[in-house]
Design an enzyme around this catalytic site. Structure first.
Site, PDB file in Angstrom:
ATOM      1  N   TYR A 192       0.853  -1.784   0.011  1.00  0.00           N
ATOM      2  CA  TYR A 192      -0.331   0.403  -0.075  1.00  0.00           C
ATOM      3  C   TYR A 192       1.029   1.168  -0.039  1.00  0.00           C
ATOM      4  O   TYR A 192       0.878   2.097  -0.796  1.00  0.00           O
ATOM      5  CB  TYR A 192      -0.982  -0.033   1.276  1.00  0.00           C
ATOM      6  CG  TYR A 192      -1.390   1.487   1.029  1.00  0.00           C
ATOM      7  CD1 TYR A 192      -2.535   1.062   0.884  1.00  0.00           C
ATOM      8  CD2 TYR A 192      -0.934   2.181   2.548  1.00  0.00           C
ATOM      9  CE1 TYR A 192      -3.645   2.994   0.597  1.00  0.00           C
ATOM     10  CE2 TYR A 192      -2.116   3.611   2.639  1.00  0.00           C
ATOM     11  CZ  TYR A 192      -2.467   3.456   1.944  1.00  0.00           C
ATOM     12  OH  TYR A 192      -3.615   5.116   1.963  1.00  0.00           O
ATOM     13  N   SER A 248      -4.421  11.714   8.437  1.00  0.00           N
ATOM     14  CA  SER A 248      -4.906  11.518   7.644  1.00  0.00           C
ATOM     15  C   SER A 248      -6.488  11.407   7.403  1.00  0.00           C
ATOM     16  O   SER A 248      -7.274  11.432   9.271  1.00  0.00           O
ATOM     17  CB  SER A 248      -4.536  10.586   6.495  1.00  0.00           C
ATOM     18  OG  SER A 248      -5.635   9.789   5.542  1.00  0.00           O
ATOM     19  N   TYR A 299     -10.497  14.826   3.423  1.00  0.00           N
ATOM     20  CA  TYR A 299     -10.834  14.426   1.554  1.00  0.00           C
ATOM     21  C   TYR A 299     -12.105  14.573   1.686  1.00  0.00           C
ATOM     22  O   TYR A 299     -12.971  14.583   2.798  1.00  0.00           O
ATOM     23  CB  TYR A 299     -10.605  13.009   1.862  1.00  0.00           C
ATOM     24  CG  TYR A 299      -9.427  12.324   2.006  1.00  0.00           C
ATOM     25  CD1 TYR A 299      -8.664  13.009   0.324  1.00  0.00           C
ATOM     26  CD2 TYR A 299      -8.832  11.142   2.385  1.00  0.00           C
ATOM     27  CE1 TYR A 299      -7.295  12.067   0.594  1.00  0.00           C
ATOM     28  CE2 TYR A 299      -7.793  10.910   2.064  1.00  0.00           C
ATOM     29  CZ  TYR A 299      -7.140  11.312   0.768  1.00  0.00           C
ATOM     30  OH  TYR A 299      -5.506  10.552  -0.081  1.00  0.00           O
ATOM     31  N   THR A 359      -7.554  17.868   0.294  1.00  0.00           N
ATOM     32  CA  THR A 359      -6.950  17.233  -0.621  1.00  0.00           C
ATOM     33  C   THR A 359      -7.310  17.883  -1.753  1.00  0.00           C
ATOM     34  O   THR A 359      -9.085  17.293  -1.608  1.00  0.00           O
ATOM     35  CB  THR A 359      -6.358  15.860  -0.498  1.00  0.00           C
ATOM     36  OG1 THR A 359      -5.573  15.500   0.929  1.00  0.00           O
ATOM     37  CG2 THR A 359      -6.095  14.905  -1.672  1.00  0.00           C
ATOM     38  N   ARG A 393      -4.998   0.950  -8.013  1.00  0.00           N
ATOM     39  CA  ARG A 393      -3.532   0.587  -7.806  1.00  0.00           C
ATOM     40  C   ARG A 393      -3.546  -1.318  -7.488  1.00  0.00           C
ATOM     41  O   ARG A 393      -4.123  -1.472  -7.055  1.00  0.00           O
ATOM     42  CB  ARG A 393      -3.223   1.551  -6.231  1.00  0.00           C
ATOM     43  CG  ARG A 393      -3.253   2.657  -6.468  1.00  0.00           C
ATOM     44  CD  ARG A 393      -3.072   3.488  -4.791  1.00  0.00           C
ATOM     45  NE  ARG A 393      -3.961   5.190  -5.262  1.00  0.00           N
ATOM     46  CZ  ARG A 393      -4.431   5.142  -4.025  1.00  0.00           C
ATOM     47  NH1 ARG A 393      -4.180   5.135  -2.944  1.00  0.00           N
ATOM     48  NH2 ARG A 393      -4.625   6.700  -3.959  1.00  0.00           N
ATOM     49  N   LYS A 419      -3.974  20.480  -1.164  1.00  0.00           N
ATOM     50  CA  LYS A 419      -2.681  19.931  -1.259  1.00  0.00           C
ATOM     51  C   LYS A 419      -3.342  18.792  -2.693  1.00  0.00           C
ATOM     52  O   LYS A 419      -4.270  18.632  -3.160  1.00  0.00           O
ATOM     53  CB  LYS A 419      -2.708  18.510  -0.141  1.00  0.00           C
ATOM     54  CG  LYS A 419      -1.743  17.718  -0.112  1.00  0.00           C
ATOM     55  CD  LYS A 419      -1.680  16.571   1.032  1.00  0.00           C
ATOM     56  CE  LYS A 419      -0.112  14.980   0.285  1.00  0.00           C
ATOM     57  NZ  LYS A 419      -1.220  14.442  -0.524  1.00  0.00           N
ATOM     58  N   HIS A 428       0.329  13.312  -5.507  1.00  0.00           N
ATOM     59  CA  HIS A 428      -0.667  11.944  -4.256  1.00  0.00           C
ATOM     60  C   HIS A 428       0.420  10.942  -4.584  1.00  0.00           C
ATOM     61  O   HIS A 428       0.362   9.646  -4.618  1.00  0.00           O
ATOM     62  CB  HIS A 428      -2.060  11.697  -4.776  1.00  0.00           C
ATOM     63  CG  HIS A 428      -2.359  11.574  -3.805  1.00  0.00           C
ATOM     64  ND1 HIS A 428      -3.539  12.096  -3.071  1.00  0.00           N
ATOM     65  CD2 HIS A 428      -2.650  10.480  -3.139  1.00  0.00           C
ATOM     66  CE1 HIS A 428      -4.272  11.537  -2.315  1.00  0.00           C
ATOM     67  NE2 HIS A 428      -3.514  10.446  -2.207  1.00  0.00           N
TER      68      HIS A 428
END
Length: 387
Positions: A25, A107, A130, A156, A165, A252, A276
Site C-alpha cells: 500500500y 489523514s 478528503y 486534498t 492501484r 494539497k 499524490h
C-alpha cells in the site's frame, strides 16, 4: 539490529516486518507506476555545486512553515492506514514529529482518530481533509479538528476519483486485514507486527466509524468509503470549507500553474505541489519537475511546499533550491514507522536532517532559509518542452 545509515535501510526493515498488503500500500503507484518512479528518479538528474573555503560554522536548518519556526522545513505528510504499518502508528508518528519539532499532518483515512492523536500529544498538528459527498460528515470532522486545536486544514484536491492501484486490489487491502488463506500465510511470518496489533483496539478507520451515520460495521465502512469521494469538488466548495474552518488552509494536490493561481485567488495560506505520490494520475509529471513553473506563476504570493519523491535530505535541499518553502515526506517516515515504530520515525527524521545539514554546508551555505537555485546544476530542458 543492522546499522541504519539511510532511508533505504529503513525500507528494507519495513518490508521484512510489515504484512505485504500494507507494505505494498505504501510502496505503490497507480497503473504502470511511471509517475511513482519518476517522482524519485527526476531528483537524480539535478546536481549540486560544490563550494569550498566557506565558513561552515554555526549552521541552521530552522525555518518557518505557516509562520511558525521548525527544526527544518520538513513536515510529515498525511498517509492513510498509518496505524496498520505499526500499531497506533499515527500516535507514534505525531509524537516523533513533536519531539523533533516538525509538523505532523493526520489523514482523514487514519486508523487513530483526531481525538486519539490529540490525547497523546501536546503540540498542535495539521489535519488533512478528503472532501466527501456526505456534507454532514465533512462539517462534523472539520468541527472535530477545530476542537482538537489543529493548526491547519490541509484540503486534498486530487482524489475526487480514486486511481487504480493494482497491488491493493490483488492483495485485498482492508483494515483490519481479511483473513484469507494468502493473508494468513503472510501474517504467520509477521509475529512481531501481529502481537503489537493485538495490544491495541485501534484497527480500523476511527475518524469514520462512529462518526458517519451510515457506517455501522466493516461491510458498511467499505461500501461507504468506496462511494464517498466527491467527484463534484470544485473551487467554490473549497472556498466554503475555508470559510467554515476559519484558520490556516493548505491546498494539497496542485500540479499545474493555473490551479496554483486559483488557490491564491481563494486565499489559501499554502499549496502543496503533489501528484499524490504517483498514486492518482499515472503519466503526470513528477512534482519536482513541475515545481519551477508553479513557483514562477505564484511565488511570493503563497507558501509553496513540495510532496512526492522526497527520500533524503539531499532531495529536501534540491526542492528548496528550486523554490519550495518546505517539503512533506510520506514514504520516508512510513518506512521508519514500519521498521521500528516511533523510534523509526525519529531515525528517518535524523537521517534527513543530517543529510540536509551536511549537503547544505558542502554547497557553501550555513542557513537553510538562504538556499536558492545557485547551489544547483539543473540540466537544460529539465522542465521539458511540452506541447
Amino acid at each position: 539490529m543492522p546499522v541504519i545509515t539511510n532511508i533505504d535501510d529503513l525500507k528494507r526493515l519495513h518490508k521484512r516486518r510489515a504484512p505485504r498488503m500494507f507494505y505494498d500500500y505504501a510502496e505503490s503507484g497507480s497503473w504502470t507506476e511511471q509517475t511513482f518512479r519518476e517522482n524519485t528518479s527526476d531528483f537524480d538528474q539535478i546536481r549540486f555545486r560544490q563550494r569550498v573555503a566557506v565558513d561552515m560554522t554555526n549552521r541552521s536548518t530552522v525555518a518557518p512553515l505557516l509562520s511558525q519556526d521548525y527544526a527544518m522545513p520538513v513536515a510529515l505528510a498525511p498517509v492513510g492506514l498509518t496505524g496498520m504499518q505499526n500499531a497506533d502508528g499515527e500516535i507514534k508518528a505525531a509524537r516523533a514529529a513533536e519531539k523533533f519539532s516538525v509538523p505532523y499532518c493526520l489523514s482523514t483515512m487514519s486508523i487513530c482518530s483526531i481525538e486519539d492523536v490529540r490525547a497523546h500529544t501536546d503540540a498542535p498538528f495539521w489535519f488533512q481533509l478528503y472532501v466527501m459527498r456526505d456534507e454532514e460528515f465533512v462539517d462534523n470532522i472539520i468541527g472535530r479538528a477545530k476542537n482538537a486545536g489543529c493548526s491547519a486544514l490541509v484540503v486534498t484536491v486530487d482524489l475526487q476519483i480514486l486511481g487504480q492501484r493494482h497491488k491493493d486490489l490483488k492483495n485485498g487491502l482492508s483494515a483490519p486485514p481479511k483473513l484469507t488463506p494468502s493473508t494468513l500465510l503472510d501474517l504467520s511470518t509477521k509475529w512481531a507486527w501481529g502481537l503489537e496489533m493485538l495490544g491495541t483496539h485501534r484497527r480500523t478507520f476511527r475518524n469514520i466509524v462512529g462518526h458517519a451515520k451510515s457506517v455501522k460495521n466493516m461491510n458498511s465502512l467499505h461500501s461507504w468509503t468506496a462511494e464517498q469521494f466527491d467527484p463534484a469538488l470544485n473551487w467554490d466548495t473549497i472556498a466554503r470549507l475555508k470559510e467554515k474552518w476559519g484558520g490556516k488552509v493548505i491546498i494539497k494536490g496542485i500540479l499545474d500553474p493555473e490551479d496554483a493561481k486559483k488557490a491564491v485567488e481563494i486565499g489559501a495560506d499554502a499549496i502543496i505541489v503533489s501528484n499524490h505520490g504517483g498514486r492518482q494520475l499515472d503519466g503526470a509529471l513528477s512534482s519536482i519537475r513541475m515545481l519551477p513553473s508553479i513557483v514562477e506563476a505564484v511565488g511570493g504570493q503563497i507558501e509553496i511546499h513540495l510532496d512526492s519523491g522526497i527520500r533524503s535530505g539531499q532531495d529536501v535541499l534540491k526542492a528548496l533550491a528550486m523554490g519550495a518553502d518546505g517539503v512533506m515526506i510520506g514514504r520516508a517516515y512510513i518506512y521508519g514507522l514500519g521498521a521500528m515504530g516511533e523510534k523509526g520515525v525519529t531515525t528517518a527524521l535524523d537521517i534527513i536532517h543530517r543529510e540536509l545539514d551536511t549537503t547544505m554546508a558542502l554547497c557553501g551555505k550555513r542557513d537553510v532559509t538562504s538556499i536558492d537555485r545557485d547551489i544547483l546544476l539543473v540540466p537544460e530542458g529539465f522542465e521539458g518542452r511540452w506541447s
